[in-house]
Write a protein that holds these residues in place. Sequence first.
Motif, PDB file in Angstrom:
ATOM      1  N   PRO A  99      34.029 -25.697 -10.570  1.00 58.47           N
ATOM      2  CA  PRO A  99      35.223 -26.022  -9.772  1.00 58.47           C
ATOM      3  C   PRO A  99      35.794 -24.760  -9.138  1.00 58.47           C
ATOM      4  N   GLY A 100      36.297 -24.880  -7.918  1.00 63.66           N
ATOM      5  CA  GLY A 100      36.933 -23.762  -7.241  1.00 63.66           C
ATOM      6  C   GLY A 100      35.985 -22.720  -6.714  1.00 63.66           C
ATOM      7  N   ALA A 101      34.682 -23.017  -6.677  1.00 66.09           N
ATOM      8  CA  ALA A 101      33.717 -22.016  -6.227  1.00 66.09           C
ATOM      9  C   ALA A 101      33.927 -21.620  -4.775  1.00 66.09           C
ATOM     10  N   PHE A 102      34.512 -22.538  -3.972  1.00 65.53           N
ATOM     11  CA  PHE A 102      34.640 -22.270  -2.542  1.00 65.53           C
ATOM     12  C   PHE A 102      36.047 -21.801  -2.149  1.00 65.53           C
ATOM     13  N   ASP A 103      36.881 -21.461  -3.142  1.00 65.65           N
ATOM     14  CA  ASP A 103      38.255 -21.060  -2.837  1.00 65.65           C
ATOM     15  C   ASP A 103      38.307 -19.829  -1.939  1.00 65.65           C
ATOM     16  N   GLY A 104      37.352 -18.930  -2.087  1.00 65.45           N
ATOM     17  CA  GLY A 104      37.407 -17.677  -1.341  1.00 65.45           C
ATOM     18  C   GLY A 104      36.669 -17.677  -0.025  1.00 65.45           C
ATOM     19  N   ILE A 105      36.170 -18.819   0.404  1.00 64.31           N
ATOM     20  CA  ILE A 105      35.410 -18.865   1.661  1.00 64.31           C
ATOM     21  C   ILE A 105      36.347 -18.666   2.847  1.00 64.31           C
ATOM     22  N   ASP A 106      35.943 -17.756   3.745  1.00 61.93           N
ATOM     23  CA  ASP A 106      36.691 -17.501   4.969  1.00 61.93           C
ATOM     24  C   ASP A 106      36.330 -18.583   5.995  1.00 61.93           C
ATOM     25  N   PRO A 107      37.299 -19.409   6.450  1.00 62.52           N
ATOM     26  CA  PRO A 107      36.990 -20.483   7.400  1.00 62.52           C
ATOM     27  C   PRO A 107      36.334 -19.980   8.678  1.00 62.52           C
ATOM     28  N   LEU A 108      36.744 -18.773   9.156  1.00 62.40           N
ATOM     29  CA  LEU A 108      36.156 -18.241  10.383  1.00 62.40           C
ATOM     30  C   LEU A 108      34.687 -17.909  10.189  1.00 62.40           C
ATOM     31  N   GLU A 109      34.362 -17.346   9.018  1.00 65.33           N
ATOM     32  CA  GLU A 109      32.959 -17.033   8.731  1.00 65.33           C
ATOM     33  C   GLU A 109      32.133 -18.318   8.627  1.00 65.33           C
ATOM     34  N   LEU A 110      32.714 -19.343   8.011  1.00 68.13           N
ATOM     35  CA  LEU A 110      32.001 -20.603   7.876  1.00 68.13           C
ATOM     36  C   LEU A 110      31.737 -21.228   9.248  1.00 68.13           C
ATOM     37  N   ARG A 111      32.761 -21.218  10.128  1.00 64.55           N
ATOM     38  CA  ARG A 111      32.581 -21.776  11.457  1.00 64.55           C
ATOM     39  C   ARG A 111      31.511 -21.006  12.240  1.00 64.55           C
ATOM     40  N   ALA A 112      31.496 -19.699  12.085  1.00 64.55           N
ATOM     41  CA  ALA A 112      30.489 -18.878  12.768  1.00 64.55           C
ATOM     42  C   ALA A 112      29.086 -19.253  12.299  1.00 64.55           C
ATOM     43  N   PHE A 113      28.956 -19.461  10.999  1.00 64.88           N
ATOM     44  CA  PHE A 113      27.646 -19.836  10.473  1.00 64.88           C
ATOM     45  C   PHE A 113      27.229 -21.218  10.991  1.00 64.88           C
ATOM     46  N   VAL A 114      28.187 -22.143  11.077  1.00 64.50           N
ATOM     47  CA  VAL A 114      27.892 -23.486  11.592  1.00 64.50           C
ATOM     48  C   VAL A 114      27.402 -23.416  13.033  1.00 64.50           C
ATOM     49  N   ARG A 115      28.069 -22.568  13.856  1.00 61.94           N
ATOM     50  CA  ARG A 115      27.631 -22.435  15.251  1.00 61.94           C
ATOM     51  C   ARG A 115      26.201 -21.878  15.322  1.00 61.94           C
ATOM     52  N   LEU A 116      25.885 -20.927  14.439  1.00 64.14           N
ATOM     53  CA  LEU A 116      24.519 -20.390  14.401  1.00 64.14           C
ATOM     54  C   LEU A 116      23.526 -21.468  13.978  1.00 64.14           C
ATOM     55  N   THR A 117      23.939 -22.306  13.042  1.00 65.40           N
ATOM     56  CA  THR A 117      23.078 -23.408  12.610  1.00 65.40           C
ATOM     57  C   THR A 117      22.763 -24.338  13.782  1.00 65.40           C
ATOM     58  N   GLU A 118      23.789 -24.685  14.550  1.00 65.96           N
ATOM     59  CA  GLU A 118      23.579 -25.557  15.704  1.00 65.96           C
ATOM     60  C   GLU A 118      22.673 -24.892  16.733  1.00 65.96           C
ATOM     61  N   ALA A 119      22.832 -23.565  16.909  1.00 67.87           N
ATOM     62  CA  ALA A 119      21.968 -22.842  17.836  1.00 67.87           C
ATOM     63  C   ALA A 119      20.525 -22.850  17.356  1.00 67.87           C
ATOM     64  N   SER A 120      20.328 -22.714  16.044  1.00 68.13           N
ATOM     65  CA  SER A 120      18.977 -22.742  15.481  1.00 68.13           C
ATOM     66  C   SER A 120      18.328 -24.103  15.694  1.00 68.13           C
ATOM     67  N   ILE A 121      19.109 -25.166  15.514  1.00 68.27           N
ATOM     68  CA  ILE A 121      18.586 -26.516  15.738  1.00 68.27           C
ATOM     69  C   ILE A 121      18.220 -26.703  17.203  1.00 68.27           C
ATOM     70  N   ARG A 122      19.089 -26.205  18.096  1.00 63.68           N
ATOM     71  CA  ARG A 122      18.826 -26.335  19.527  1.00 63.68           C
ATOM     72  C   ARG A 122      17.531 -25.619  19.916  1.00 63.68           C
TER      73      ARG A 122
END
Length: 524
Positions: free
Chosen positions: A138-161
């Motif tokens: 529990p609480g493993a994701f408390d320290g995740i930076d939302p901006l870093e997560l969004r950046a990674f998601v955009r890279l994921t979408e670029a990789s799929i594209r």
Amino acid sequence: MTVFSMADSMISVVADLSSQMAPETRFERLLEALLKAFPGDAAALLRLKDSVLLPLAIRGLSDDTAGRAFVVEEHPRFAHILMSREPVRFPADSALPDPYDGLIDAVEEPLHIHDCLGVALYIDELPWGVLTLDALAPGAFDGIDPLELRAFVRLTEASIRVSELIHSLQKRFNREHEVAQVLIADLGRTDIIGDSPSIKAMLRELDVVAASDLSVMITGETGVGKELVARHLHAASARADAPLVYVNCAALPENLVESELFGHTRGAFSGAAGARTGKFELAQGGTLFLDEIGEMPLAMQPKLLRALQSGEVQRVGSDQFHQVDVRIIAATNRDLAQEVAQGRFRADLYHRLSVYPIQVPPLRERGRDILRLAGHFLELNRRRLGLHALRLDNSAREALLCYDWPGNVRELEHLLSRAVLRLKADSGAGGRVLSLTADLLDLPQERAIEAAPSNTDDNFTFVTETRTLREATDSFQRDLVIDCLAKCGCNRAAAARELGLDPGNFNRLLKRLQIDVAEVKSGA
């Protein structure tokens, strides 16, 4: 989580964007980078197809997860993720059932996931699928930076594209140069489940012949899935939009074979109250699949051969010929070459049908494909019986991998259906996660192994050794691990990679099997 590790992961994903690699490899590396950048025990990339999420890559989840299909309306967490354009996190006490409960790899007990994070992926403003990250603590994701997560998601979408662009360009290249069309798997997912060397080799052969009009002879043991291979061939051909017509030659009465294949006119024989179109005409422009062709009556074989040679069929009771354009796929579990030698099958028809032979490997030669197939069949049974979650425990996995499977994939499907029914009956209303154990599979015990008799003295009595399934499994694993260690110079990390195991799990396996690496190294 340090800035350096996050940056390092992002750089590896960006580097992969400029590299040419198979979609499944690209997605596996993507998940590897995700788990390095963010805390978590498991990750998955799933593609949305017709309201069903199909796993394209998994990390930290059991092998059978790759064979499952998650219907969105049956999994409210996935539905919530898909309806949001922002990352969705579910609290540890969320009442919504988790689709991955019991599927965390290397965990024998069906532990529940406590921290769950998911994000919908969009390509060209259309929902493409989801990326999930899960943790047992529990609480493993408390320290995740939302901006870093969004950046990674955009890279994921670029990789799929990038992956889809390569896929599109490959199809255009094939079309423009008029070479045989290759059915490129839609980001790794095909109807034929598995990625063992034998299955990959067969799929390469199917890709080679699919776009041609050559007759294909599919051979293999009973239950290996010859009809599925025929459907795959048809779907990959230029005739995919035309019918695929199935004929079971073994099920046709001998006096009705000609009528079934070529049709008949009204009054052609007793009981022919009306005209009927034959299978050849029904398959016009498409594919005619002749299953169990080895059962075709010898007297009917010359007429079938003439139809294949001339492309003309004549209905029973008619003087007219109909021109047909069909592609023939035949299948048999017999040795037709032997049947020809013994005069039970015409040699000329055999050679006409087997222009391009395809051998479907038996299940016992497909390695860990057994677990992927098991996951597929478990998911079908879970949905059919309305259960929340099904998992295989370690004893069941080992039993499935060690069994010889004389009935192949069909036997596996039926065996798991019976086992799930027993599990449901034993568990009553059932909990969140039901674990399928080896005893529920009810696999036949290993046959007694007879010692080889001496050729010099007939007066000895030779004993037989009977082992339990667990003993046989441990013996097999011990020999495999020792051979792998020897091949890798007793390097534990290299041996773990070769066997597809986490180093920690590999060390625990060595301890359970009582393997001393030092003794292996010394040649003891």
